[in-house]
Design a protein around this motif. Sequence first.
Motif, PDB file in Angstrom:
ATOM      1  N   THR A 155      47.531 -42.522 -73.101  1.00 35.06           N
ATOM      2  CA  THR A 155      46.093 -42.460 -73.336  1.00 35.06           C
ATOM      3  C   THR A 155      45.528 -43.868 -73.289  1.00 35.06           C
ATOM      4  O   THR A 155      45.794 -44.669 -74.197  1.00 35.06           O
ATOM      5  CB  THR A 155      45.779 -41.823 -74.696  1.00 35.06           C
ATOM      6  N   PRO A 156      44.793 -44.242 -72.232  1.00 35.41           N
ATOM      7  CA  PRO A 156      44.135 -45.557 -72.236  1.00 35.41           C
ATOM      8  C   PRO A 156      43.090 -45.607 -73.344  1.00 35.41           C
ATOM      9  O   PRO A 156      42.266 -44.704 -73.477  1.00 35.41           O
ATOM     10  CB  PRO A 156      43.492 -45.632 -70.846  1.00 35.41           C
ATOM     11  N   GLY A 176      40.200 -42.709 -73.288  1.00 30.50           N
ATOM     12  CA  GLY A 176      40.306 -41.627 -74.261  1.00 30.50           C
ATOM     13  C   GLY A 176      41.090 -40.434 -73.803  1.00 30.50           C
ATOM     14  O   GLY A 176      41.722 -39.777 -74.604  1.00 30.50           O
ATOM     15  N   GLY A 177      41.053 -40.087 -72.506  1.00 30.04           N
ATOM     16  CA  GLY A 177      41.817 -38.952 -72.012  1.00 30.04           C
ATOM     17  C   GLY A 177      43.270 -39.324 -71.779  1.00 30.04           C
ATOM     18  O   GLY A 177      43.618 -40.491 -71.573  1.00 30.04           O
ATOM     19  N   THR A 178      44.150 -38.307 -71.812  1.00 34.00           N
ATOM     20  CA  THR A 178      45.583 -38.524 -71.599  1.00 34.00           C
ATOM     21  C   THR A 178      45.948 -38.105 -70.182  1.00 34.00           C
ATOM     22  O   THR A 178      45.637 -36.977 -69.769  1.00 34.00           O
ATOM     23  CB  THR A 178      46.405 -37.717 -72.608  1.00 34.00           C
ATOM     24  N   GLY A 179      46.593 -38.995 -69.448  1.00 40.18           N
ATOM     25  CA  GLY A 179      46.965 -38.706 -68.075  1.00 40.18           C
ATOM     26  C   GLY A 179      48.406 -39.053 -67.795  1.00 40.18           C
ATOM     27  O   GLY A 179      49.111 -39.628 -68.635  1.00 40.18           O
ATOM     28  N   ILE A 180      48.879 -38.687 -66.589  1.00 38.54           N
ATOM     29  CA  ILE A 180      50.201 -39.071 -66.099  1.00 38.54           C
ATOM     30  C   ILE A 180      50.008 -40.145 -65.039  1.00 38.54           C
ATOM     31  O   ILE A 180      49.181 -39.996 -64.127  1.00 38.54           O
ATOM     32  CB  ILE A 180      50.962 -37.868 -65.518  1.00 38.54           C
ATOM     33  N   PHE A 181      50.770 -41.233 -65.160  1.00 44.56           N
ATOM     34  CA  PHE A 181      50.687 -42.363 -64.252  1.00 44.56           C
ATOM     35  C   PHE A 181      52.081 -42.659 -63.707  1.00 44.56           C
ATOM     36  O   PHE A 181      53.085 -42.184 -64.251  1.00 44.56           O
ATOM     37  CB  PHE A 181      50.137 -43.593 -64.980  1.00 44.56           C
ATOM     38  N   PRO A 208      41.882 -34.035 -72.135  1.00 43.41           N
ATOM     39  CA  PRO A 208      40.687 -34.879 -72.242  1.00 43.41           C
ATOM     40  C   PRO A 208      40.674 -35.783 -73.469  1.00 43.41           C
ATOM     41  O   PRO A 208      39.710 -36.514 -73.678  1.00 43.41           O
ATOM     42  CB  PRO A 208      39.556 -33.848 -72.320  1.00 43.41           C
ATOM     43  N   ASN A 209      41.745 -35.733 -74.266  1.00 45.61           N
ATOM     44  CA  ASN A 209      41.761 -36.526 -75.493  1.00 45.61           C
ATOM     45  C   ASN A 209      43.177 -37.031 -75.744  1.00 45.61           C
ATOM     46  O   ASN A 209      44.059 -36.900 -74.906  1.00 45.61           O
ATOM     47  CB  ASN A 209      41.265 -35.681 -76.676  1.00 45.61           C
ATOM     48  N   VAL A 210      43.396 -37.627 -76.908  1.00 48.98           N
ATOM     49  CA  VAL A 210      44.742 -38.053 -77.303  1.00 48.98           C
ATOM     50  C   VAL A 210      45.527 -36.808 -77.667  1.00 48.98           C
ATOM     51  O   VAL A 210      45.180 -36.103 -78.618  1.00 48.98           O
ATOM     52  CB  VAL A 210      44.686 -39.024 -78.501  1.00 48.98           C
ATOM     53  N   SER A 211      46.589 -36.515 -76.910  1.00 51.80           N
ATOM     54  CA  SER A 211      47.244 -35.219 -77.056  1.00 51.80           C
ATOM     55  C   SER A 211      48.738 -35.385 -77.239  1.00 51.80           C
ATOM     56  O   SER A 211      49.311 -36.442 -76.993  1.00 51.80           O
ATOM     57  CB  SER A 211      46.980 -34.351 -75.816  1.00 51.80           C
TER      58      SER A 211
END
Length: 738
Positions: free
Chosen positions: A461-462, A466-471, A495-498
């Motif tokens: 989560t950057p 704010g959203g959590t993604g895969i990089f 869409p958030n810290v998950s």
Amino acid sequence: MQIKPFVYLCFFLSSQVIGQVYRVDQEAPVTVGGQALRFPWVGGINSAQYSTMDVNGDALEDLIIFERTSGKINVFVNEGGQYRYTVDYNDQFPVDLRSWMLLRDFNRDGKKDIFSSDPRGIRVFVNTSEGQGLSWKVFNEDGRQSPLMTIGSQNKPINLQMNSTDIPSITDVDSDGDLDVLVFRFTGESSVEFHKNFSMERSGNADSMQLERILQKWGNFEQCFCDDIAFAGEDCLSSTPGGRVKHQGGKALLTLDLDGDGDHEAVVGEEGCPGLYLLTNEGDLDSANMRSVDTNFPNSINPARMFEFPAAYFEDVDFDGIKDLLVSPNVSSNLNNSIDFESSSWYYKNTGSDETPNFQLIQRNFLQDQMLDFGEKVVPAFIDADGDGDLDMFVSSFLDISAGFRVRVKQFTNTGTAEAPSFTLTNEDFMQLSQGNYINMKIAFEDIDNNGTQDFIFSATPRSAGGTGIFYMLNRSNSRLELDPDVRFLFNLAPNVSNENFKIIDINRDGNQDILVGRSTGRLEYYRNAGSLENPNFFLEIDSFYDFDSSPFRTNMSLDVADIDGDGTMDLVTGDDRGNLTYYSDFLSTFNNPSEGVPLLIQQNEEQDPFQVILGSQLQPRVANLFSEDQPAIVLGTSQGGLMVLRNTGATVQPITSNTVRIYPNPAYNRDMLTVVSPTSRSAFVVALNGQVVMDNIVLQAEEKNELSIAGLVDGMYILVTNGSDGEFESHRFIVGR
């Protein structure tokens, strides 16, 4: 009828459940900052509750830590004045301990008994151990599991109620030789109830808990909020502006004599408050009277301030015969990310005596400095980064407070061999990822571009977005780890810290890497890539893949896919919030017809029967062949900030046959009835894992659907023990979840 743990574990082995068997391995050395850690693979500590008892019958007190955030028991055996971590005794404690645990010898037989939380107050387990094994029975009058009772205001027995977030003081308050109970009131004002034990007065010995509530305002005080205390019989309603109680959060209470006058002072921690508060007793043994509060306990130089709900414990942890002070946050999670879980075990050495203590801070990371502990929510990943033929280790976590509340990935180089690993911390900020200002990172090495090399994949989560993604970062070498520094976006997880977890894998074998997502709800989702790496196009193919739908009993589902059993097929291993580890054989060939999962079992030595044990919460399993064996190890990242290594023993528990009793649904989640089908008519009874018979006189009719009511059973594992016509006992495991 009582069955001791070693007996029902033998029953459990005969139940013939498919399962892979592992031992918790502590052998791989780890070096950090030039120091070899004594027990690196404990799994971390967040919220520690400290007690001592002799677990192995050598007359030496060992250290037992109940970890509140996970419900895990940590046993540190005293060997010549040094601690050795072991899980040999974990299966010998009651399975359903929750919220808190204190070990106290209430019947003065030299063996510590268990006091713990019960939905209706306090439960007690009497230590019935003989020799080196541990065994327990529930303390009460009629043998049924029930809460600890007291005599209330109407001279009638009632359960001694307390909030599950509280910790009571269980000690001899009036110095008459038996244990009394002090606890903050369950409802209403925040005063302390004194439940006096009349065992000595009535029977002349301390072999019972004959409690009566004789005071509802012991010490003549009421805690309004933190260090705001109403003294001299006042209450918060009259002393607080606005005429209302300020706070009714959790309370942690320790009472002990700090000034040598024979009566008890009170040390109080409160939910939502940063420090410990000392209330000095200016009364006497018969009439406690608190008149002042000290906010700098235990001393003004190093007061015990932890930002959130510290709790204090009085135990000898340095083997000098004098009890010390231990402090740790009494929390179930780090809700505000304000607690430094890398340094959450504070040790104050007592340089005085038990009667007149003098506490001096020695360290804020007691035991944690000798284990791998990175705060919370740790995920390991393995790759041969330097091309020398063995696996190196990388570790991520939720955040690193010392790095400014962002994540650093730690790199450990394997300085041993492929058969005997030895890890040394060589890089505290791999690829300078802390500059990316991420939190909530979970890492993996996968071949994202199908070119035969392992790339670096992570979810995070950057903090700016704010959203959590895969990089991902591509690997430019086919023999070692040489990453392209560009961080590329792959997929939006939430869409958030998950707490979502992922696995990159080509499910449909079309040459494109797909994504499995274990949701915080317990659901497993399959996202198929209909595009390519350059232009990925992930869409939800199946929302309950492998029949994993949302379930409150499988929250924060994590997963890894690998050949776990060495048979050449890909298997699935899952972890979850409760600490369950489950194995699914030949996963990729059976996802259209999902097989039943079975638990991973622990067996520390050949004389011991396999058992299940809580090894932490929010477990993150990663399959890694650390020892170059036919069946790889599984390394667990835990929410408690540490790592554990499970080494495959090569043993298995045999499969169920058609002649075996069948139980369903199993696990029985939110069910009041259980169906049992037996090949022959036989009698049966049900045993809880603490050895207590909870159902008896059961008659099973041959080849019929025998319905058993389980409405009265609490969450946990149980054993159905059957007695056939040949007189042979069999046992069959089932799980109840509410």
